[in-house]
Design a protein around this motif. Structure first.
Motif, PDB file in Angstrom:
ATOM      1  N   ASN A 535       0.847  -1.180   0.000  1.00  0.00           N
ATOM      2  CA  ASN A 535       0.000   0.000   0.000  1.00  0.00           C
ATOM      3  C   ASN A 535       0.890   1.239   0.000  1.00  0.00           C
ATOM      4  OD1 ASN A 535      -1.725   2.117   0.513  1.00  0.00           O
ATOM      5  ND2 ASN A 535      -2.657   1.221   2.330  1.00  0.00           N
ATOM      6  N   TYR A 648      -6.674  -6.083   1.093  1.00  0.00           N
ATOM      7  CA  TYR A 648      -7.683  -5.028   0.964  1.00  0.00           C
ATOM      8  C   TYR A 648      -8.824  -5.254   1.942  1.00  0.00           C
ATOM      9  CZ  TYR A 648      -5.125  -3.779  -3.230  1.00  0.00           C
ATOM     10  OH  TYR A 648      -4.134  -3.387  -4.092  1.00  0.00           O
ATOM     11  N   MET A 650     -11.939  -3.677   1.688  1.00  0.00           N
ATOM     12  CA  MET A 650     -13.263  -3.522   1.094  1.00  0.00           C
ATOM     13  C   MET A 650     -13.747  -4.792   0.391  1.00  0.00           C
ATOM     14  SD  MET A 650     -13.134   0.328  -0.516  1.00  0.00           S
ATOM     15  CE  MET A 650     -12.578   1.738   0.455  1.00  0.00           C
ATOM     16  N   GLU A 663     -10.374   0.226  -4.242  1.00  0.00           N
ATOM     17  CA  GLU A 663      -9.623   0.530  -3.024  1.00  0.00           C
ATOM     18  C   GLU A 663      -8.192   0.911  -3.355  1.00  0.00           C
ATOM     19  OE1 GLU A 663      -8.566  -1.426   1.350  1.00  0.00           O
ATOM     20  OE2 GLU A 663     -10.031  -2.408   0.021  1.00  0.00           O
ATOM     21  N   ARG A 667      -6.013   4.509  -2.750  1.00  0.00           N
ATOM     22  CA  ARG A 667      -4.682   4.545  -2.151  1.00  0.00           C
ATOM     23  C   ARG A 667      -3.697   5.343  -3.008  1.00  0.00           C
ATOM     24  NH1 ARG A 667      -3.755  -1.818  -0.356  1.00  0.00           N
ATOM     25  NH2 ARG A 667      -5.365  -1.902   1.277  1.00  0.00           N
ATOM     26  N   LEU A 692     -17.480  -0.712   0.419  1.00  0.00           N
ATOM     27  CA  LEU A 692     -17.023   0.347  -0.474  1.00  0.00           C
ATOM     28  C   LEU A 692     -17.928   1.569  -0.361  1.00  0.00           C
ATOM     29  CD1 LEU A 692     -15.390   1.539  -2.812  1.00  0.00           C
ATOM     30  CD2 LEU A 692     -16.755   0.168  -4.395  1.00  0.00           C
ATOM     31  N   GLN A 695     -17.438   3.407   3.076  1.00  0.00           N
ATOM     32  CA  GLN A 695     -16.168   4.123   3.235  1.00  0.00           C
ATOM     33  C   GLN A 695     -16.009   5.293   2.278  1.00  0.00           C
ATOM     34  OE1 GLN A 695     -12.501   2.187   3.950  1.00  0.00           O
ATOM     35  NE2 GLN A 695     -13.399   0.296   4.716  1.00  0.00           N
ATOM     36  N   THR A 696     -16.802   5.303   1.201  1.00  0.00           N
ATOM     37  CA  THR A 696     -16.576   6.338   0.184  1.00  0.00           C
ATOM     38  C   THR A 696     -17.785   7.235  -0.059  1.00  0.00           C
ATOM     39  OG1 THR A 696     -17.243   4.858  -1.623  1.00  0.00           O
ATOM     40  CG2 THR A 696     -14.906   4.860  -1.004  1.00  0.00           C
TER      41      THR A 696
END
Length: 1016
Positions: A535, A648, A650, A663, A667, A692, A695-696
């Motif tokens: 990452n 990951y 998600m 995801e 990053r 997803l 988180q977004t």
């Protein structure tokens, strides 16, 4: 004689204006021109110098004459013949585009300045451009649609060095004059088809594939290359030959005085007793084009040094000693593939399209032939979608980096106008674009890299032309700077990255006034796995991350930028020296990061260090990530799936691979970055997309419903999503209809609730859905809907199924129904045949004790309870099993309760028109072959209003009446009773007559809507 042969014969006889009229227009195309017409003056009139000037034009626009052709009073097309005095505009790329657009601006009816001039009102224009009736370009302007102010321009043409075969086969036959009485719309569509690039594209695919497969077989027979080496060698050979075929159009290649270079070289044949490959191709590829100063004109004619790596001898090349002469004739022979089609060096844009083989064909051929797309999940994105994604990203980026208003930026990026922009804005925009870092982490054949470059070039040139900023860079220098400073790409497939680099080289070559060495792009377009590296924004274990460390890494990255910039243009010994330096610096970074570099895996921090340590990530990430679903991955890529899942967060549930790409894309972004992907739409409502979405949701900015027709060969409903890496209070919803993209609505996110399903926002009836959703209860409060059985149970059940042969006691056997025999309110068991995993049954049953012994799990326990059995696939049909005597089979749902009265109430609600309307409109992403797959989550979440005891009693009574009627006769008409239930349900939800009309128009009795239900 075929139509195309007749047209070709006519063109062979055209020498001047008279023969052009009599042989082509009148003879081959059947235009209603009077006999013995020898001049265009007899069928039209000149646009004189005064005419042109009165419309804001100059005769120098065409450097010749403009004649308008009038053959019947009501023709829907404006037809013009433009005679150019000089051939330059026919031989210098897309030299006609500017003049033709200038003519268009002067001719449209809204710009008429002199009422005495001849009337001109057609919105569809056909231009026939020629120089001495040897060079030709036919051009079609279609009326602009939507918010796009510029009219789309499509062209095709031919000339002395460009064969007319493509035009004779695909284009000119469509311009035959229509029969008398043909409606205007049909006529407009018929002639517009002459400019349909897809017909040329499709035929080229087909013939390319045949030539490629033939060549691959001959190469396999002549070499010992392994399968992957063979495919890569064949593709590289075709890439090199096609690149040269494109360069011929620039006039940079010459053999024996001819500019149809490859055909001339092939015609000359082999020499020195060697094969054509050994005596001509090898010295051409690996000496003349690859090594400066090694051009032997006797062997290969007059060719430039090209550099760039395309003609560098690879390991595969060194394994091939020779190839048979017969392999080249179908490719570059006098009637070979590359000479049966017109080639153009300009890559089309959504507004300027040439019906010929253009560089974008390279990407489409890659998708169609080379990738094995169904395994790799690679699909080619259409131009309008690419353009939309690039423009949305640029508007978002410029919005963060400049003080220009959103309205002014929209005018600039979408409409190419500078209203609302000052010189200060212009300088800010240039600075923001100069520093832009954009990446496609699944770049394939480079569609987004080329698309973004086109958009950047258009903005730069507009700002220069409008004098908002001053710049003296040539178009070649501008593109080279964009490639070297703005664009990055990664793909796991070396075939893809080869094509991506090739397309960038072609795009550069288009703009060069002379042959120049190609840039080295192998550090710009990297080959490797995007997903499995560390990452880049994650914690640096055991690494000092203080200010001193960051400063040191920035210094190394800055040095790396300088080396890469020099490497881009290097050749010879300097090229290898700089490559060694770059690799040494990347090793140094890896050591600083204590990174373990995996073979074939991209470590973004190292290979793109200049982006992550100086820019803190990319400004733009855009992609069409692979479409590999969970089932495919589980069956064929389980080890990869587990490796991705470990990296990951998600990737929850039955995730598809694009979830990991999302995801990873986040990053890669810096703090103000923009991400835009095109993917299947499932994640915007399915459970596997919940993480997803959660988180977004704060960052999502826009969704475009692209639909199923976007990818011709992929059975998916596609969406484009745009995210900004800063909080967004509203969500923009777009639609893609035909080739037009329009804003549907803007929604304030405060109205969205976790887990933030978005697909319902595309409904035309969001206000009705909101009203229904406002009722706080849920169906699951009454009884819980569950999947009837696991997939393994459904398959295992088959061995227990038999036919009922007599009339046993009820408790000895259990009946079985599935989607085909589930009826509305009552089952169709014994009345309709059941098909189960390929077998047909008239009266299917299982032995009760054997079934319960074999299925002691929840499937067995639930199956003998009172329940509703729900079809759930396309139609939301449910039937009652009041005594637990029926087993639900494969792909069914069940709702259990010990209270049969409650089940009847739920049955009335589930089978109502309102429930079907609500769930289908609320969850359009839950589609199956254009229908809807109803899930347990959808049914459990159905909003339920407060129901009084009297309404409950009335609904149950109606259900009893329907069941009794249908049990007496399956074909009995219960529509009146069902209508009563619908009306009562509408009252419970307090729907107005207008809202009821919407539900009835789009509900289960509708015949034209997706997933429409028909009465049994």
């Amino acid at each position: 004689m075929t139509t195309s042969q007749k047209i070709q014969e006519a063109l062979d006889h055209v020498r001047d204006q008279t023969t052009f009229i009599t042989e082509l227009l009148q003879g081959a195309l059947g235009w209603p021109i009077p006999d013995r017409t020898e001049s265009l003056d007899a069928i039209g009139y000149d646009w004189s110098e005064s005419d042109l000037r009165s419309r804001g034009l100059s005769e120098r626009i065409v450097d010749g004459t403009i004649k308008q052709i009038l053959l019947q009073s009501n023709q829907p097309w404006g037809i013009f013949v433009l005679e150019f005095k000089h051939p330059d505009v026919f031989t210098a790329g897309r030299g006609l585009t500017g003049p033709l657009r200038s003519v268009l601006r002067g001719l449209v009816a809204s710009r008429r300045r002199d009422a005495k001039l001849a009337s001109f009102r057609q919105e569809n224009l056909l231009f026939i451009c020629t120089h001495q009736y040897q060079h030709y370009r036919f051009a079609c302007f279609k009326a602009a649609t939507g918010d796009i102010k510029a009219a789309p321009l499509s062209t095709f043409g031919w000339g002395p060095d460009s064969p007319a075969r493509t035009a004779c086969e695909f284009n000119l036959p469509e311009l035959i004059w229509p029969k008398a009485g043909t409606a205007d719309g049909a006529w407009i569509n018929a002639w517009a088809a002459a400019f349909d690039v897809e017909k040329v594209t499709k035929r080229f695919y087909e013939e390319y594939k045949k030539a490629f497969e033939n060549a691959e077989k001959l190469i396999a027979a002549a070499t010992s290359l392994a399968k992957e080496e063979l495919r890569l060698f064949t593709q590289t050979l075709f890439n090199r030959l096609m690149f040269l075929r494109f360069l011929e159009r620039k006039g940079w290649l010459e053999f024996n005085g001819r500019h149809d270079y490859l055909r001339a070289l092939h015609h000359a044949g082999p020499i020195n007793g060697q094969s054509f490959y050994a005596s001509r191709i090898v010295p051409l590829f690996f000496s003349a084009l690859a090594i400066e100063g090694a051009q032997d004109q006797k062997l290969v004619g007059n060719v430039p040094f090209l550099n760039g790596g395309l003609f560098a001898e690879s390991g595969g090349d060194k394994k091939v000693n020779d190839l048979p002469d017969a392999m080249f004739d179908p490719i570059i022979g006098s009637d070979g593939l590359f000479y049966r089609f017109n080639f153009t060096v300009e890559e089309s844009t959504p507004l300027d399209i040439e019906a010929a083989v253009d560089p974008e064909m390279l990407g489409k051929v890659f998708e169609e032939l080379v990738t094995g797309r169904h395994e790799s999940g690679s699909y080619y994105t259409p131009r309008p979608i690419v353009s939309f994604m690039c423009r949305e990203a640029l508007k978002a980026h410029l919005g963060d980096k400049t003080k220009a208003s959103p309205e002014a930026l929209e005018q600039l990026v979408d409409k190419h106008e500078v209203r609302g922009l000052t010189g200060a804005h212009g300088r800010q925009i240039i600075e923001a674009l100069d520093s832009l870092k954009a990446v496609d982490p699944a770049c394939g054949s480079g569609a987004y890299l080329l698309g973004l470059m086109q958009e950047l070039v258009a903005i730069y040139r507009l700002l220069y032309s409008e004098k908002l900023v001053q710049d003296t860079r040539s178009l070649y220098d501008l593109k080279l700077r964009i490639i070297s400073h703005n664009l990055y790409g990664v793909d796991i497939d070396p075939f893809a990255t080869n094509i991506a680099m090739l397309r960038l080289w072609l795009s550069l070559s288009v703009e060069a006034s002379q042959a120049l060495p190609l840039p080295n792009l192998d550090f710009k377009i990297e080959t490797g796995d995007s997903l499995l590296g560390p990452n880049p924004m994650g914690p640096k274990d055991n690494v000092e991350t203080g200010d001193l460390f960051i400063a040191r890494m920035i210094s190394i990255a800055d040095d790396l930028v300088q080396f890469k910039d020099r490497y881009l243009k290097a050749h010879g010994g300097e090229k290898q020296r700089l490559r060694d330096v770059i690799e040494r610096e990347e090793t140094r970074i890896a050591k600083e990061l204590q990174a373990i570099r995996g073979k074939g895996v991209i470590d973004w921090r190292i290979q793109f260090a200049e982006v992550f340590f100086r820019n803190k990530g990319f400004d733009v990430v855009l992609a069409n990530p692979p479409y590999i679903d969970s089932e495919n991955m589980t069956k064929h890529h389980l080890e990869l799936r587990e490796a991705i899942k470990a990296r990951y967060v998600m990737t929850k549930g039955n995730w598809d691979i694009y979830i990991a790409f999302y995801e990873m894309g986040f990053r890669l972004l810096n703090g103000e970055g923009v991400l835009t992907f095109i993917t299947p739409d499932k994640w915007i409502s399915k459970p596997f997309g919940e993480e997803l979405r959660l988180q977004t949701n704060a960052r999502i900015f826009g969704i475009l419903r692209a639909g199923r027709g976007v990818f011709e060969s992929a059975n998916v409903d596609a969406i484009v999503t745009v995210f900004k890496n800063t909080p967004q209070s509203s969500l923009r919803i777009y639609d893609y209809v035909g080739r037009a993209i329009g804003l549907r609505r803007v929604l304030q996110k405060g109205s969205l609730k976790p887990p933030y399903a978005y697909d319902w926002l595309f409904s035309d009836f969001t206000e009705v859905l909101d009203k229904i959703s406002a009722h706080g209860g849920m169906l699951s409060v009454y009884a819980v809907c569950e999947n009837a059985c696991a997939t393994s149970d459904a398959y295992r059940l088959k061995e227990f199924i038999g036919e009922e042969t007599n009339q046993p006691e009820r408790k000895e056997v259990l009946k079985i129904i599935n989607t085909g025999t589930i009826g509305r309110y009552v089952s169709n068991w014994g009345k309709r045949e059941m098909v189960y995993l390929g077998e047909r049954y008239a009266r299917p049953v299982v032995h009760r004790e054997r079934f319960l012994e074999a299925f002691p799990n929840s499937y067995g326990r639930k199956s003998i309870k009172p329940k509703l059995i729900v079809k759930g696939l396309n139609l939301l049909d449910a039937c009652l099993d009041p005594d637990g005597s029926v087993i639900p089979g494969k792909t069914t749902l069940m709702i259990t309760s010990n209270d049969v009265g409650t089940l009847k109430l739920v049955l009335a609600l589930t089978n109502s028109s309102l429930a079907f309307f609500y769930l289908r409109e609320k969850y359009p992403a839950s589609s199956y072959n254009q229908g809807t797959t109803f899930t347990k989550e959808m049914i459990n979440g159905l909003p339920i209003p407060k129901i009084s005891q009297s309404d409950r009693t009335r609904l149950i009574s109606l259900v009893d009446h329907i069941i009794a009627t249908k049990e007496a006769s399956l074909e009995a008409d219960t529509s009146g009773l069902e209508h009563e239930i619908d009306q009562l349900v509408y009252q419970l939800y307090d729907l107005t007559p207008e809202e009821i009309a919407i539900v009835e128009g789009k509900g289960r009795t509708s015949t034209g809507s997706r997933g429409a239900r028909k009465q049994p």
